[in-house]
Design a protein around this motif. Structure first.
Motif, short mmCIF file in Angstrom:
data_model
loop_
_atom_site.label_atom_id
_atom_site.label_comp_id
_atom_site.label_asym_id
_atom_site.label_seq_id
_atom_site.Cartn_x
_atom_site.Cartn_y
_atom_site.Cartn_z
N LEU A 53 1.06 -1.20 -0.01
CA LEU A 53 -0.22 -0.02 -0.20
C LEU A 53 0.85 1.30 0.05
CD1 LEU A 53 -2.44 -1.17 2.45
CD2 LEU A 53 -2.77 -1.25 -0.05
N THR A 54 0.59 1.96 -0.95
CA THR A 54 1.57 3.17 -1.06
C THR A 54 1.23 4.45 -0.03
OG1 THR A 54 0.30 4.44 -2.71
CG2 THR A 54 1.63 2.97 -3.79
N TYR A 55 0.10 4.41 0.58
CA TYR A 55 -0.23 5.50 1.60
C TYR A 55 0.32 4.98 2.83
CZ TYR A 55 -2.84 8.72 4.39
OH TYR A 55 -3.13 9.64 5.31
N PRO A 56 1.31 6.00 3.51
CA PRO A 56 2.16 5.68 4.53
C PRO A 56 1.66 5.19 5.73
CG PRO A 56 2.04 7.93 4.32
CD PRO A 56 1.14 7.50 3.07
N LEU A 57 0.49 5.49 6.09
CA LEU A 57 -0.03 4.94 7.66
C LEU A 57 -1.23 4.02 7.37
CD1 LEU A 57 -0.06 5.11 10.56
CD2 LEU A 57 -1.55 7.24 10.50
N ILE A 58 -1.30 2.96 7.57
CA ILE A 58 -2.21 1.84 7.58
C ILE A 58 -2.71 1.49 8.90
CG2 ILE A 58 -2.89 -0.40 6.37
CD1 ILE A 58 -2.54 1.97 4.31
N GLY A 59 -4.15 1.20 8.94
CA GLY A 59 -4.65 0.64 10.30
C GLY A 59 -5.24 1.85 11.12
N ASN A 60 -4.88 3.00 10.59
CA ASN A 60 -5.43 4.18 11.72
C ASN A 60 -6.98 4.27 12.03
OD1 ASN A 60 -5.58 4.85 8.81
ND2 ASN A 60 -5.97 6.89 9.55
N TYR A 61 -8.03 3.63 11.31
CA TYR A 61 -9.28 3.64 11.58
C TYR A 61 -9.67 2.22 11.89
CZ TYR A 61 -9.96 2.60 6.46
OH TYR A 61 -9.67 2.30 5.39
N LEU A 78 0.46 -8.39 3.34
CA LEU A 78 0.32 -6.93 3.37
C LEU A 78 1.61 -6.23 3.76
CD1 LEU A 78 -2.18 -4.97 2.78
CD2 LEU A 78 -2.37 -4.90 5.30
N ILE A 79 1.90 -5.32 2.65
CA ILE A 79 3.20 -4.87 2.98
C ILE A 79 2.92 -3.24 3.04
CG2 ILE A 79 5.43 -4.25 2.03
CD1 ILE A 79 4.91 -6.62 0.34
N VAL A 80 3.32 -2.63 4.44
CA VAL A 80 3.04 -1.06 4.44
C VAL A 80 4.35 -0.44 5.13
CG1 VAL A 80 0.67 -1.78 4.75
CG2 VAL A 80 2.41 -1.46 6.82
N ARG A 81 4.17 0.86 4.80
CA ARG A 81 5.19 1.71 5.43
C ARG A 81 5.22 1.85 7.12
NH1 ARG A 81 9.06 3.31 7.59
NH2 ARG A 81 10.15 4.88 7.26
N GLU A 82 4.04 2.09 7.55
CA GLU A 82 3.74 2.02 9.05
C GLU A 82 2.30 1.36 9.30
OE1 GLU A 82 2.99 5.22 12.78
OE2 GLU A 82 3.79 5.87 10.67
N ALA A 83 2.13 0.42 10.26
CA ALA A 83 0.88 -0.25 10.46
C ALA A 83 0.77 0.24 12.12
CB ALA A 83 0.84 -1.68 10.47
N THR A 84 -0.45 1.16 12.28
CA THR A 84 -0.73 1.54 13.63
C THR A 84 -1.27 0.52 14.57
OG1 THR A 84 -1.82 3.37 14.80
CG2 THR A 84 -2.82 2.67 13.15
N ASP A 85 -0.85 0.41 15.97
CA ASP A 85 -1.56 -0.33 17.00
C ASP A 85 -2.67 0.39 17.61
OD1 ASP A 85 -0.02 -2.81 16.33
OD2 ASP A 85 1.49 -2.02 17.62
N LEU A 86 -2.78 1.72 17.40
CA LEU A 86 -3.89 2.60 18.04
C LEU A 86 -4.87 3.21 17.30
CD1 LEU A 86 -1.31 3.99 20.39
CD2 LEU A 86 -2.91 2.29 21.30
N PRO A 87 -5.62 2.27 16.59
CA PRO A 87 -6.79 2.96 15.68
C PRO A 87 -7.89 3.81 16.54
CG PRO A 87 -7.39 0.57 16.24
CD PRO A 87 -5.95 0.88 16.56
N SER A 88 -8.21 4.80 15.76
CA SER A 88 -9.20 5.77 16.46
C SER A 88 -10.40 5.90 15.36
CB SER A 88 -8.64 7.08 16.40
OG SER A 88 -9.59 7.80 17.08
N THR A 95 -7.38 -4.24 15.47
CA THR A 95 -6.30 -3.56 14.77
C THR A 95 -5.91 -4.28 13.72
OG1 THR A 95 -4.67 -4.88 15.96
CG2 THR A 95 -5.37 -2.72 17.17
N ILE A 96 -5.37 -3.81 12.76
CA ILE A 96 -4.94 -4.64 11.50
C ILE A 96 -4.11 -5.68 11.86
CG2 ILE A 96 -2.99 -2.93 10.87
CD1 ILE A 96 -4.12 -3.30 7.71
N ASP A 97 -3.36 -5.59 12.78
CA ASP A 97 -2.27 -6.61 13.19
C ASP A 97 -3.13 -7.91 13.74
OD1 ASP A 97 0.08 -7.98 14.01
OD2 ASP A 97 -0.48 -7.52 16.20
#
Length: 363
Positions: A53-61, A78-88, A95-97
């Motif tokens: 995924l080219t968008y840098p932050l994934i999992g934020n929602y 799934l390959i990402v720049r950053e996967a967040t553990d704190l969705p809002s 979480t995506i993880d």
């Protein structure tokens, strides 16, 4: 835990593993959508593929119960720049993880996804392996270069048995080549009585259900690998209205004698402009495909081009000149993406109504 993505050209990306810890091999592709990661990772058209995924932050929602496009995702990684553990998000439940662990799908974060995307754009889609650090890179590269990826993706994701999605309106047989739930939702919104059938269902079995129309769904892989479906579509033409989406669009073209070929790196994203030739109207569309119809091959067929991609001029829509059948390469149901082209479902409804009137007039 550090893990690595090894590509068949010898390029190595080292990052943080998340999701499942298993190794996986697949075709590495990229998607440019800024949102919609849940729909992307659950889209059956990605069967056999590792998606960056080219968008840098994934999992934020987060992940919610409503936005899945299939029950069991078939994406390889799934390959990402950053996967967040704190969705809002008020709808978030996982979480995506957590989702990837639950579905046994490996992920890789913390790599330069811009570099990976440029590499794919330059060289085309590449085979890759997501694995641990303690492997011999050259052995993996040699294995990737010599291996042949599976070609039975449609068989893997299609429903094994028919099932109904009841309604009181037009009866539509939806041939499942890797159907996104969004297509079924749009038909249900129009009160269609939908019967979903496997990809290899015979024409006689389809017609025995007395459909008012047949929809050919999206799906993964090379359309030429689904030979039984090409013959099935050919035999359906003229007997019942047909609407094809994505892989269904390519199968309609092949059934009419046209040809398809593989794109260098495909169209995968939610902002692809498509022009309708008759009106000049431009829709922003959601797309996910690696193959396209050869426009030169259409000259000797009964098909005419209705839509083209403004980015590269590829064929995005077809219509049969003599029987009720049309198709589009993009996704009018969106999921994810803009809903500019949603009216194509209404065109299908109108086509079925007109066909019924003509049949009654000739009875």
């Amino acid at each position: 835990m550090k893990r690595q993505l090894i590509l068949e050209d010898g390029t190595v990306f080292v990052g943080e593993g998340f999701g499942s810890e298993g190794d996986t091999v697949g075709e590495v592709v990229f998607n440019t959508g800024m949102t919609g990661y849940q729909e992307i990772l659950s889209d059956p058209s990605y069967c056999g593929q590792m998606v960056a995924l080219t968008y840098p932050l994934i999992g934020n929602y987060g992940i919610n119960r409503d936005d899945f496009e299939s029950i069991q995702p078939s994406i390889k990684a799934l390959i990402v720049r950053e996967a967040t553990d704190l969705p809002s998000n008020f709808r978030s439940e996982l979480t995506i993880d957590e989702l990837l662990k639950e579905k046994n799908i490996p992920g890789l974060a913390g790599i330069d996804t811009r570099k990976l995307t440029r590499l794919i754009r330059q060289h085309g889609t590449l085979k890759g392996k997501l694995t641990a650090l303690d492997v011999d890179v050259q052995n993996v590269v040699d294995s990737l270069q010599s291996c042949t990826l599976p070609t039975n993706q449609v068989q893997q994701v299609s429903t094994p048995t028919p099932y109904p999605s009841p309604g009181r309106g037009k009866r539509v047989v939806l041939v499942d080549f890797g159907m996104k739930h969004g297509i079924l939702r749009e038909l249900n919104r129009r009160d269609c009585d939908v019967i979903v059938v496997p990809y290899n269902t015979s024409v006689s079995s389809i017609l025995s259900l007395h459909p008012d129309g047949v929809m050919l769904s999206n799906g993964p892989g090379d359309p030429k690998d689904v030979t039984e479906a090409i013959q099935m579509v050919n035999e359906l033409l003229g007997k019942v209205p047909v609407f094809g989406i994505c892989l269904g669009h390519q199968l309609l073209a092949l059934a009419c004698g046209a040809d398809t070929f593989k794109l260098k790196f495909g169209h995968r994203g939610s902002n692809h402009p498509v022009k309708e030739l008759s009106s000049g109207k431009v829709d922003i569309t959601a797309q996910n495909h690696g193959y396209t119809v050869d426009p030169a091959s259409l000259l000797a067929t009964s098909l005419e081009i209705t839509h083209v991609a403004l980015n590269d001029g590829t064929v995005e829509g077809l219509r049969h000149k003599t029987v009720p059948a049309f198709s589009v390469q993009y996704h009018p149901e969106a999921s994810p993406g803009p809903e500019d082209a949603n009216g194509l479902f209404d065109q299908f409804m109108t086509m079925m109504e007109q066909f019924l009137k003509e049949e009654a007039a000739h009875a």
